[in-house]
Design an enzyme around this catalytic site. Structure first.
Site, PDB file in Angstrom:
ATOM      1  CG  HIS A  63      -0.043   0.683  -1.497  1.00 12.48           C
ATOM      2  ND1 HIS A  63       0.554  -0.338  -1.401  1.00 12.48           N
ATOM      3  CD2 HIS A  63       0.020   1.086  -2.935  1.00 12.48           C
ATOM      4  CE1 HIS A  63       0.884  -0.788  -2.404  1.00 12.48           C
ATOM      5  NE2 HIS A  63       0.581  -0.078  -3.382  1.00 12.48           N
ATOM      6  CG  ASP A  64      -3.078   6.490   3.831  1.00 13.87           C
ATOM      7  OD1 ASP A  64      -3.644   5.617   4.669  1.00 13.87           O
ATOM      8  OD2 ASP A  64      -3.205   7.602   3.670  1.00 13.87           O
ATOM      9  CD  GLU A  87      -4.415   0.440   5.928  1.00 13.35           C
ATOM     10  OE1 GLU A  87      -3.840   1.247   5.410  1.00 13.35           O
ATOM     11  OE2 GLU A  87      -5.605   0.895   6.578  1.00 13.35           O
ATOM     12  CG  HIS A 191       3.518   2.196 -12.585  1.00 15.31           C
ATOM     13  ND1 HIS A 191       2.643   0.770 -12.954  1.00 15.31           N
ATOM     14  CD2 HIS A 191       3.255   2.227 -11.190  1.00 15.31           C
ATOM     15  CE1 HIS A 191       2.039   0.484 -11.954  1.00 15.31           C
ATOM     16  NE2 HIS A 191       2.463   1.224 -10.728  1.00 15.31           N
ATOM     17  CB  SER A 248      12.763   7.279 -18.780  1.00 19.34           C
ATOM     18  OG  SER A 248      12.077   8.488 -18.771  1.00 19.34           O
TER      19      SER A 248
END
Length: 327
Positions: A63-64, A87, A191, A248
């Site tokens: 995100h940065d 932000e 993810h 997992s």
């Protein structure tokens, strides 16, 4: 549109190369020789007690970098003197975690070498070290980033890829940062660890077409039914958390990609990766390959992401405290 998609990455990569030429391995070898060791030791001491932070910290790094480059602008607090919403309070960042972890690392580093090591480099190194200590891949983190002085909440909405994004939106979001479709697939692979709130995907379960009761047909129906029955029981649920890689989610493996091919990606942005022949082929190749191969390719994309629009030399500053610009 095609001109943008295919020419933009080439132009941007030239810009990126010129801007990050000063990043180098062991940038602090002379100015703060113990810096990287101190960071690694702190991570080794604390992350095993809170392993879910590894996913949070790699997300923070992502995100940065997508807003104004990897300059730690995501860490800045709102200040009453400017009235600027930073932000940190942008909608995509409201669920970010790990700010106090970064602050603690910064304090130890400042005690060792005041005003030398940037918050931006700390974020990049902590993200890598946290994933490694939980058994995930390692990647090269050249250093020398400087910290940005500007942080605007509004830019999080335009620059950070949303979990509701379709393929063309993702492609453009990544292209704007000099990242290609392979990077899109590989970076989405993060993810494989971590969790999400129901609010990031509940529309897929309850209101996909804008009519309540409609479900995203691209989502496996059994998986959707399970989510509605056992996890996100209401479209208004903003607190329940769900594993992004069920069964997992603490292990950095290929399970995430296998679930995508079974139509069990949690977000619309996950499902979107299978709607392009190019990205679906990348996914199939990863699933057919070894974990070692995935780690090696993921490492390349992470290093590439860590170079987005970095500030070096006289650009930016070295913040004394990560949450505020120097006075």
């Amino acid at each position: 549109m095609a001109t943008f998609v295919y020419l933009c990455p080439l132009i941007l990569m030239c810009m990126l190369v010129s801007s990050n030429a000063q990043l180098q391995q062991n940038f602090y070898a002379k100015s703060c020789p113990k810096a990287e060791k101190i960071i690694l030791e702190y991570v080794h001491k604390h992350i095993p007690n809170a392993p879910s932070l590894a996913a949070a910290l790699i997300r923070m790094h992502f995100h940065d970098c997508f807003v104004r480059g990897c300059d730690a602008s995501v860490l800045l607090n709102f200040t009453s003197s400017t009235g600027n919403q930073t932000e940190k309070v942008g909608a995509p960042n409201l669920t970010l975690r790990g700010f106090s972890f970064i602050d603690n690392v910064k304090k130890i580093i400042e005690d060792e070498c005041p005003g030398v090591v940037s918050c931006a480099d700390i974020v990049a190194l902590v993200a890598r070290d946290s994933v490694v200590v939980t058994g995930g891949p390692s990647w090269s983190v050249p250093t020398g980033r400087r910290d940005g002085r500007i942080s605007n909440a509004s830019e999080t909405l335009t620059d950070i890829p949303a979990p509701t994004s379709n393929f063309s939106t993702l492609q453009n979001d990544f292209a704007k940062k000099g990242l290609d479709l392979k990077d899109l697939v590989l970076l989405s692979g993060a993810h494989t660890i971590g969790i999400s709130h129901c609010s990031s995907f509940s529309t897929r379960l309850y209101n996909f077409t804008g009519t309540f009761g409609t479900e995203d047909p691209s989502l496996d129906s059994e998986y959707a039914a399970n989510l509605k029955a056992n996890k996100c029981k209401s479209i208004n649920d903003n607190t329940t958390i769900v594993e992004m890689d069920p069964g997992s989610f603490r292990t950095f493996d290929l399970s995430y990609y296998k679930l995508l091919l079974k139509r069990r990606g949690l977000f619309q942005s996950d499902a979107a990766l299978t709607t392009s022949t190019t990205t679906k082929t990348y996914i199939e190749q990863l699933v057919a390959g070894s974990l070692k191969e995935f780690y090696a390719e993921f490492a390349q994309s992470m290093e590439k992401m860590g170079r987005i629009e970095v500030k070096t030399r006289s650009d930016g500053e070295i913040r004394k405290h990560c949450a505020v610009v120097n006075s």
